[in-house]
Design an enzyme around this catalytic site. Structure first.
Site, PDB file in Angstrom:
ATOM      1  N   ASP A 116       6.362   6.816   5.159  1.00 50.04           N
ATOM      2  CA  ASP A 116       5.554   5.636   5.437  1.00 50.04           C
ATOM      3  C   ASP A 116       6.484   4.471   5.740  1.00 50.04           C
ATOM      4  OD1 ASP A 116       3.210   4.237   5.793  1.00 50.04           O
ATOM      5  OD2 ASP A 116       2.944   3.775   3.679  1.00 50.04           O
ATOM      6  N   HIS A 131       2.209  -8.048   7.843  1.00 43.75           N
ATOM      7  CA  HIS A 131       1.933  -7.430   6.540  1.00 43.75           C
ATOM      8  C   HIS A 131       3.098  -7.641   5.573  1.00 43.75           C
ATOM      9  CE1 HIS A 131       0.668  -4.582   3.484  1.00 43.75           C
ATOM     10  NE2 HIS A 131       1.788  -3.912   3.635  1.00 43.75           N
ATOM     11  N   ARG A 172       6.279 -11.429  -4.267  1.00 46.34           N
ATOM     12  CA  ARG A 172       7.637 -11.903  -4.556  1.00 46.34           C
ATOM     13  C   ARG A 172       7.717 -13.415  -4.315  1.00 46.34           C
ATOM     14  NH1 ARG A 172       8.155  -6.591  -2.554  1.00 46.34           N
ATOM     15  NH2 ARG A 172       7.989  -7.388  -0.460  1.00 46.34           N
ATOM     16  N   ASP A 218      -3.828   4.614   3.928  1.00 48.54           N
ATOM     17  CA  ASP A 218      -2.906   4.768   2.805  1.00 48.54           C
ATOM     18  C   ASP A 218      -3.518   4.095   1.581  1.00 48.54           C
ATOM     19  OD1 ASP A 218      -0.572   5.200   1.362  1.00 48.54           O
ATOM     20  OD2 ASP A 218       0.396   3.385   2.115  1.00 48.54           O
ATOM     21  N   GLN A 241       0.761   0.304  -8.757  1.00 49.83           N
ATOM     22  CA  GLN A 241       1.928   0.065  -7.905  1.00 49.83           C
ATOM     23  C   GLN A 241       2.788  -1.085  -8.437  1.00 49.83           C
ATOM     24  OE1 GLN A 241       0.714  -0.883  -3.896  1.00 49.83           O
ATOM     25  NE2 GLN A 241       2.796  -1.136  -3.132  1.00 49.83           N
ATOM     26  N   TYR A 292       6.743   0.031  -9.396  1.00 50.38           N
ATOM     27  CA  TYR A 292       7.498   0.202  -8.151  1.00 50.38           C
ATOM     28  C   TYR A 292       8.925  -0.336  -8.153  1.00 50.38           C
ATOM     29  CZ  TYR A 292       7.604  -4.400  -5.861  1.00 50.38           C
ATOM     30  OH  TYR A 292       7.910  -5.684  -5.509  1.00 50.38           O
ATOM     31  N   LYS A 309       0.322   5.272  -4.794  1.00 50.98           N
ATOM     32  CA  LYS A 309      -0.015   5.760  -3.453  1.00 50.98           C
ATOM     33  C   LYS A 309      -0.338   7.254  -3.433  1.00 50.98           C
ATOM     34  CE  LYS A 309       1.464   1.968  -1.141  1.00 50.98           C
ATOM     35  NZ  LYS A 309       0.752   1.264  -0.071  1.00 50.98           N
ATOM     36  N   THR A 332       0.923  -0.788   6.837  1.00 54.46           N
ATOM     37  CA  THR A 332      -0.283  -1.570   7.098  1.00 54.46           C
ATOM     38  C   THR A 332      -0.126  -2.416   8.354  1.00 54.46           C
ATOM     39  OG1 THR A 332      -0.625  -1.665   4.740  1.00 54.46           O
ATOM     40  CG2 THR A 332      -1.903  -3.201   6.076  1.00 54.46           C
TER      41      THR A 332
END
Lengths: 405, 405
Positions: B115, B122, B131, B222, B229, B233, B242, B338
């Site tokens: 991916d 995005h 962030r 997705d 997540q 992550y 995911k 995305t």
């Protein structure tokens, strides 16, 4: 005994690991390592001793054999152990091939490959080097077995040469990135386990159910390009710094063979959530070592570690992996992450051993190494031993070749 | 015309996409969508018009057909286009099945799934939300197509229900993590391309060579569990947030069919390294839309976007993926990430549309949504249109079911 098994062989009668081999006169097929030989299971099957479809033995991968289920494959292993000690049994000398006369192949057709990060010493060491020495372990680490999806297509069998990857790096953070051969090529000492039973999408495998889904284990070298990895990995994780190759040992040692070497794991603090709690020990006392041999020179053992150091065990890894309903398939590979011990002599990567190249390692030949050089051969070995019984993995090796022009 | 094709059909004579279908009286096999029908390629093959082994048509996946190579598969497409307009050709009405009478299956046996994260809108939106709003785009983003390995086993065909995943989250950063059903379930509007030719380990595919390795495209959802997540992550990327499911549209639209819709991509600044430069345009003007229908209620279109917004194109994605020698195989899936456009009406996820739930979306039914609720049906659609010629993807849908107890 039909054949002689050297004392201290990894492939004792207590082991009986499965793999795929060929010879100049036979196509790839299922075999069992025993001492310095391979027992050809196609030849054994031709005597009529097995009551399953023999096609599964005449394959390029173990997947179809594993799909017979543990009730069958464990039975095959026990039968072979008995037949090896029965001079009037079905085995004859003609069914054995010398390992030196055979070529070993990738044992498993890997569907999905997951790499965990389950050694607390490794995660702490890397956190100190790459991130914040004061907060080396990230907040989630003690609560769940952190892992990521890896590249399955580039998993290769021991003996496959490793071409130094090329890629994008940014050695000077003030200058634009550059393209070229990796300069900080590393290994990672890992072990992998092979899924032996498929689950359905939406299904969760509990820690209690997990042993039924695990067929066996291999040594796993997760080759790493540290300079590529460092530049690419935020925010989505390792990608091209890992996907150029991973190497596995050719013999899959069954969990049946490893059961005598079960030990308790480290105490987990804080206590983990109920879905990650286990009612049985599932760490294994497997001695591991790493050898590095510059081209044409003697090998130096650069690390000795042990699989028992794993903070998160396989049952927890599998329960976590499927807690969201993710399905697993026969042949999926789940690797441990680098297995480092408590001191420098037990670190599982050059990144850690040399403190990211700041403290070069001196080999017995007098040469220094910060990272791997072209021509270097890197070998992982592993075995368990208790009460005079030895169950070993043999080795996984790879030689570093220069980048393609 | 042998059969009637409705005006504005996604499956016009200019399309001829391939898929796997079955009916109550026929096993899964290769078919071609045309208007509201499916042309059964096994039946076509039985007339003797193809000079390849017909076994590849009688399969549960397209992989063997794709492995014939583009010279063959592109020829099959052109022949079908000609035969559809030839009343004296080999096609007869009996070779067509109504789509409403058929069941569609997963078209591809996916080996590895990657991916990417190639929409600058995005990546900027997510960077702001997760962030630092001031430095939303990370330093590497404009230099390489950031991507990660995803889970292949849980990719499912349109129409498969999506069970709300369970897992570990930490809603209160001061308190311990908790276990339970995902509360922030989201979709991601993506497209995927399917590898049509395998490469060797150690081989690099240049941007000039890349088109030969790409067979076709699908719509790709997705599904994402944002709360899972967010907690898991760092530092190794998305994993269980995911891997519970991704959904694809059943018809693989060939790159041949999409060539008339090629457009230039956004200007890339700073200039990319030479290995990422392309001598041809390889963005595509594909209109995309997202529909959300609460259980038993009418659908609201909640986003309209376009695949042409991609900052990194497929040739760059594939060249980057293989620059380190990573091999690709027929059937590998590479998704775009995305696909968001410039304004809120073109965002490709609820995370972005609702600003992480802070600004709920009001549906035409009057209901509000921050994230997906049980019973919701989420549908992606896509089509290209130019000079009166339409080539569409149909749709990919999924209904959210409650978590298993």
């Amino acid at each position: 005994m039909i054949i002689e098994i050297p004392t201290h062989s990894d492939f004792s009668i207590h082991n009986i690991p499965f793999g795929i081999f060929s010879t100049p006169t036979s196509s790839p097929r299922v075999g069992v390592a025993i001492g310095e030989h391979i027992l050809d299971l196609v030849e054994v099957g031709n005597t009529g001793v097995f009551d399953f479809n023999l096609d599964v033995l005449n394959k390029s991968y173990l997947n179809a054999f594993i799909a017979l289920g543990k009730s069958v494959t464990s039975g095959v292993r026990r039968s072979i152990q008995a037949w090896l000690q029965d001079d009037n049994g079905p085995l004859t000398a003609a069914m054995f091939v010398k390992q030196t006369d055979a070529t070993m192949h990738m044992p498993i057709k890997v569907g999905d490959y997951t790499d965990f990060y389950s050694s607390i010493e490794h995660a702490t060491n890397v956190g100190k080097l790459f991130r914040d020495p004061e907060n080396a372990l990230l907040p989630n680490w003690r609560h769940l077995p952190v892992g990521y999806h890896g590249r399955a297509s580039s998993i290769v069998v021991s003996g496959t040469d490793i071409v130094r990857p090329k890629g994008q790096t940014r050695p000077d953070p003030e200058a634009p990135p550059v393209y070229g051969p990796c300069k900080l090529l590393d290994f990672e000492l890992e072990m992998g386990f092979v899924i032996g039973k498929s689950s359905q999408l939406g299904q969760t495998i509990t820690t209690a159910e997990a042993p039924d889904y695990i067929f066996g284990m291999v040594l796993f070298n997760d080759w790493s390009a540290r300079d590529i990895q460092k530049w690419e990995y935020v925010p989505l994780g390792p990608f091209l710094g890992k996907s150029f190759a991973s190497s596995v040992s050719p013999w899959v040692v069954t969990m049946d063979a490893l059961m005598p070497f079960k030990v308790a794991g480290p105490k987990q603090e804080p206590e983990v959530l109920p879905y990650l709690q286990c009612s049985e020990d599932y760490n294994f006392d497997i001695n591991l070592e790493v050898g590095l041999a510059p081209k044409g020179q003697a090998e130096t053992i650069i690390s000795r570690s042990n699989y028992k150091y794993m903070y998160w065990n396989q049952l927890q890894q599998l329960a976590h992996h499927t807690v969201n309903g993710c399905n697993v398939n026969i042949g999926d590979m789940m690797a441990s992450g680098t297995i480092s011990g408590k001191d420098e002599k037990s670190y599982g990567s050059l990144l850690e051993i040399t403190f990211a190249g700041r403290q070069p390692l001196t080999l017995e030949t007098g040469e220094e190494r910060k990272f791997l050089q072209n021509g270097d051969e890197l070998t992982l070995r592993g075995y368990a031993e208790k009460d005079g019984k030895r169950v070993g993995f043999g080795s996984v090796s790879g030689v570093i070749l220069p980048s393609n022009s």
